[in-house]
Design an enzyme around this catalytic site. Sequence first.
Site, mmCIF file in Angstrom:
data_model
loop_
_atom_site.group_PDB
_atom_site.id
_atom_site.type_symbol
_atom_site.label_atom_id
_atom_site.label_comp_id
_atom_site.label_asym_id
_atom_site.label_seq_id
_atom_site.Cartn_x
_atom_site.Cartn_y
_atom_site.Cartn_z
ATOM 1 N N ASP A 162 9.190 2.912 1.655
ATOM 2 C CA ASP A 162 7.991 3.613 2.124
ATOM 3 C C ASP A 162 7.872 3.342 3.607
ATOM 4 O O ASP A 162 7.445 2.271 4.026
ATOM 5 C CB ASP A 162 6.766 3.102 1.353
ATOM 6 C CG ASP A 162 5.465 3.726 1.848
ATOM 7 O OD1 ASP A 162 5.470 4.343 2.934
ATOM 8 O OD2 ASP A 162 4.441 3.583 1.152
ATOM 9 N N LYS A 181 2.318 10.031 8.264
ATOM 10 C CA LYS A 181 1.616 9.510 9.441
ATOM 11 C C LYS A 181 2.230 10.039 10.762
ATOM 12 O O LYS A 181 2.012 11.182 11.105
ATOM 13 C CB LYS A 181 1.573 7.974 9.420
ATOM 14 C CG LYS A 181 0.621 7.430 8.332
ATOM 15 C CD LYS A 181 0.111 6.031 8.627
ATOM 16 C CE LYS A 181 -1.064 5.685 7.736
ATOM 17 N NZ LYS A 181 -0.716 4.994 6.504
ATOM 18 N N PHE A 196 0.849 -1.197 0.000
ATOM 19 C CA PHE A 196 0.000 0.000 0.000
ATOM 20 C C PHE A 196 0.877 1.237 0.000
ATOM 21 O O PHE A 196 1.760 1.376 0.841
ATOM 22 C CB PHE A 196 -0.927 0.023 1.225
ATOM 23 C CG PHE A 196 -1.859 1.195 1.220
ATOM 24 C CD1 PHE A 196 -3.009 1.181 0.436
ATOM 25 C CD2 PHE A 196 -1.569 2.343 1.962
ATOM 26 C CE1 PHE A 196 -3.865 2.274 0.404
ATOM 27 C CE2 PHE A 196 -2.418 3.443 1.930
ATOM 28 C CZ PHE A 196 -3.567 3.400 1.154
#
Length: 403
Positions: free
Chosen positions: A220, A249, A135
């Site tokens: 990532d 995040k 993702f």
Amino acid sequence: MTNRSTFDDVMVPNYSPLAVVPVRGKGSRVWDENNNEYIDLAGGIAVSCLGHCHPKLVQRLQQQAENLWHVSNVMTNQPALRLAKKLTELTFAEKVYFANSGAEANEAALKLARKYAFDNFGAEKTQIISFESSFHGRTLFTVSAGGQAKYSDGFGPLPADINHATYNDLSSVEALISDNTCAVIIEPIQGEGGVKAASKDFLKGLRELCDKHNALLIFDEIQTGAGRTGELYAYQGYDVVPDILTTAKGIGGGFPIGAMLTTTEIASALVVGTHGSTYGGNPLGCAVAEVVVDIISDRQLLDNVKTKHRKFMDGLDRINERHKIFSDIRGSGLLIGCELKEAFHGKAKDLLSEALEQGLMILVAGPNVMRLAPSLIIPEEDIEQGLMSLDSAIANFLSKQDA
Ligand SMILES: *Cc1c(COP(=O)(O)O)cnc(C)c1O
């Protein structure tokens, strides 16, 4: 008056939020509009790394709000410069690009990889290798890089020359990679994909393959970064250094910000005018993130994340001895995944609803995995109480399965 049903009246139906509408948070506790209290083991999906309304973040945000909110990238600003300096001091990186979200940080990373290859090796070197179940965000480029067809189906035509290998299977990468590969993008631990960690050998192998083919290795770390695994960034625990790292995040602790980190040599491909963002690096986000980085880069705090990991794993093992609900309990630091036994596959969301009934916020990672991503400084008693509530939630969940 608004409530949950207002959502269905006025919001685009791309989300299906729970019935609870939170109005207040403090540390690892949250209260809803009916003043019900919850223990938060979800952390806003690995975002609220210092809990809710951490006094130092509140103070810094208020102070910045009284001074300067926004100037755009026509000018630079002090919080952005200070934050970039810190990130370069604490990581392999020499250069930083600021964005507002994870997807935007990855968008920048993928664009940079294409541009760097174009400038240095020519127009043929465009292939991007990603992984099944990965993702990387929801822009068209990042859903195409992501390894879940359900997120890109129906949105075509998609950006071209992106291939997906099998996670933790180096031979599947060897079969795809060539001198036309410009980048390999990978999560050191697949978050949304079910909390699955890459092996050290696999990441080392990727590093070697990328070096052999002059491809850039992109980590990532949007979910695994910002102290989540007990290292500031997960790569530091793996001893494999990427060429580009993306972070979002947790780095904002709840204030939207993202960043792409890289070396001076690679960064040089994004010359003036080639990429940008109006809000990227805005003073409010950077001011908050600077305090977050100050707090979470402390070795003691990072070691405590590892101690808390063991607390959770012990507690989850005990729960599983009693209820025999999980087939696997895994993860790193405070990113933990519990895979449901086959008999309960597809029902992770039901468990989440039962938890909410017990005053507990948890996450899922796909249909079969319960995920926990609490505050990195969650107090011991909240861990204990959270696990007790989870025990009750599981008992209720199981009693409904028998019925
Ligand atoms: C959440 C996430 C993203 C996307 O971040 P957004 O801020 O939602 O755009 C990308 N990659 C990983 C690994 C993530 O966990």
